[in-house]
Design a protein around this motif. Structure first.
Motif, PDB file in Angstrom:
ATOM      1  N   ASP A  91    -123.261  26.169 -31.462  1.00  0.00           N
ATOM      2  CA  ASP A  91    -123.095  24.708 -31.556  1.00  0.00           C
ATOM      3  C   ASP A  91    -124.426  23.982 -31.400  1.00  0.00           C
ATOM      4  N   ILE A 121    -126.190  21.676 -34.288  1.00  0.00           N
ATOM      5  CA  ILE A 121    -126.519  20.273 -34.055  1.00  0.00           C
ATOM      6  C   ILE A 121    -128.008  20.031 -34.288  1.00  0.00           C
ATOM      7  N   SER A 155    -125.911   8.685 -40.187  1.00  0.00           N
ATOM      8  CA  SER A 155    -125.017   9.438 -39.306  1.00  0.00           C
ATOM      9  C   SER A 155    -124.202  10.458 -40.096  1.00  0.00           C
ATOM     10  N   GLN A 162    -120.822  13.422 -39.350  1.00  0.00           N
ATOM     11  CA  GLN A 162    -119.793  13.966 -38.471  1.00  0.00           C
ATOM     12  C   GLN A 162    -119.942  15.484 -38.387  1.00  0.00           C
ATOM     13  N   TYR A 163    -119.723  16.012 -37.174  1.00  0.00           N
ATOM     14  CA  TYR A 163    -119.786  17.452 -36.958  1.00  0.00           C
ATOM     15  C   TYR A 163    -118.610  17.860 -36.080  1.00  0.00           C
ATOM     16  N   ASP A 164    -117.943  18.935 -36.454  1.00  0.00           N
ATOM     17  CA  ASP A 164    -116.826  19.451 -35.677  1.00  0.00           C
ATOM     18  C   ASP A 164    -117.318  20.654 -34.871  1.00  0.00           C
ATOM     19  N   PRO A 165    -117.607  20.458 -33.574  1.00  0.00           N
ATOM     20  CA  PRO A 165    -118.164  21.560 -32.776  1.00  0.00           C
ATOM     21  C   PRO A 165    -117.114  22.628 -32.469  1.00  0.00           C
ATOM     22  N   GLN A 193    -116.957  20.181 -27.563  1.00  0.00           N
ATOM     23  CA  GLN A 193    -116.133  18.986 -27.425  1.00  0.00           C
ATOM     24  C   GLN A 193    -114.903  19.130 -28.312  1.00  0.00           C
ATOM     25  N   MET A 253    -117.745  15.076 -33.611  1.00  0.00           N
ATOM     26  CA  MET A 253    -118.917  14.563 -32.909  1.00  0.00           C
ATOM     27  C   MET A 253    -119.770  13.819 -33.938  1.00  0.00           C
ATOM     28  N   ASP A 254    -120.227  12.618 -33.581  1.00  0.00           N
ATOM     29  CA  ASP A 254    -121.056  11.812 -34.484  1.00  0.00           C
ATOM     30  C   ASP A 254    -122.524  12.028 -34.126  1.00  0.00           C
ATOM     31  N   ILE A 255    -123.270  12.591 -35.069  1.00  0.00           N
ATOM     32  CA  ILE A 255    -124.704  12.804 -34.879  1.00  0.00           C
ATOM     33  C   ILE A 255    -125.410  11.761 -35.725  1.00  0.00           C
TER      34      ILE A 255
END
Length: 149
Positions: free
Chosen positions: A23, A27, A86, A88-91, A95, A99-101
């Motif tokens: 993860d 990221i 931005s 979106q990422y699905d860890p 979490q 997750m918004d990076i």
């Protein structure tokens, strides 16, 4: 026999650690990609004075992300333009849910544009010069009045 049970139980923690490191690496890769795209997007925004469809398509194709302006007023030549990119990422384990990076960058409008002098007129002891910044016109008036020195 006891060491085998201990080894099997410790593998649970080792697997979780590997997933967590995956993860973190994912990221970091996303953040690095967003940062690289923001440099090119900032250059194009500085030249054009706004977020154009070319910039939106660049961010979508290169990073699979979204770009948005954080300014309330339209930018002016020499003004600061702030934008956010931005994704979106699905860890896997960090979490639950998405997750918004995102990264936030600022550019100066007209900073990268070459200045070309278009016309120069002298009227009543004033020099009026038009400068063309590709997409912006800028008028400057300089007094040529000499106090006799």
């Amino acid at each position: 026999m006891a060491y085998k049970i201990g080894f099997i139980l410790s593998l649970i923690f080792v697997v979780q650690l590997f997933v967590l490191m995956g993860d973190i690496m994912a990221i970091q890769m996303i953040y690095t990609n967003l940062d690289a795209v923001s440099v090119t997007a900032g250059y194009l925004i500085s030249q054009n004075g706004k977020i154009t469809t070319e910039v939106v398509e660049l961010v979508k194709s290169e990073a699979g992300a979204n770009i948005e302006s954080l300014n309330d007023d339209p930018p002016m030549l020499g003004g600061l333009f702030t934008f956010k990119i931005s994704k979106q990422y699905d860890p896997l384990i960090m979490q639950e849910g998405m997750m918004d990076i995102s990264i936030q960058r600022s550019v100066v409008i007209g900073y990268y544009n070459p200045i070309r002098k278009e016309t120069n007129h002298v009227r009543n002891q004033r020099t009026i010069t038009w400068y063309n910044f590709d997409n912006f016109n800028f008028l400057s008036c300089f007094s040529n009045y000499d106090s006799g020195i």
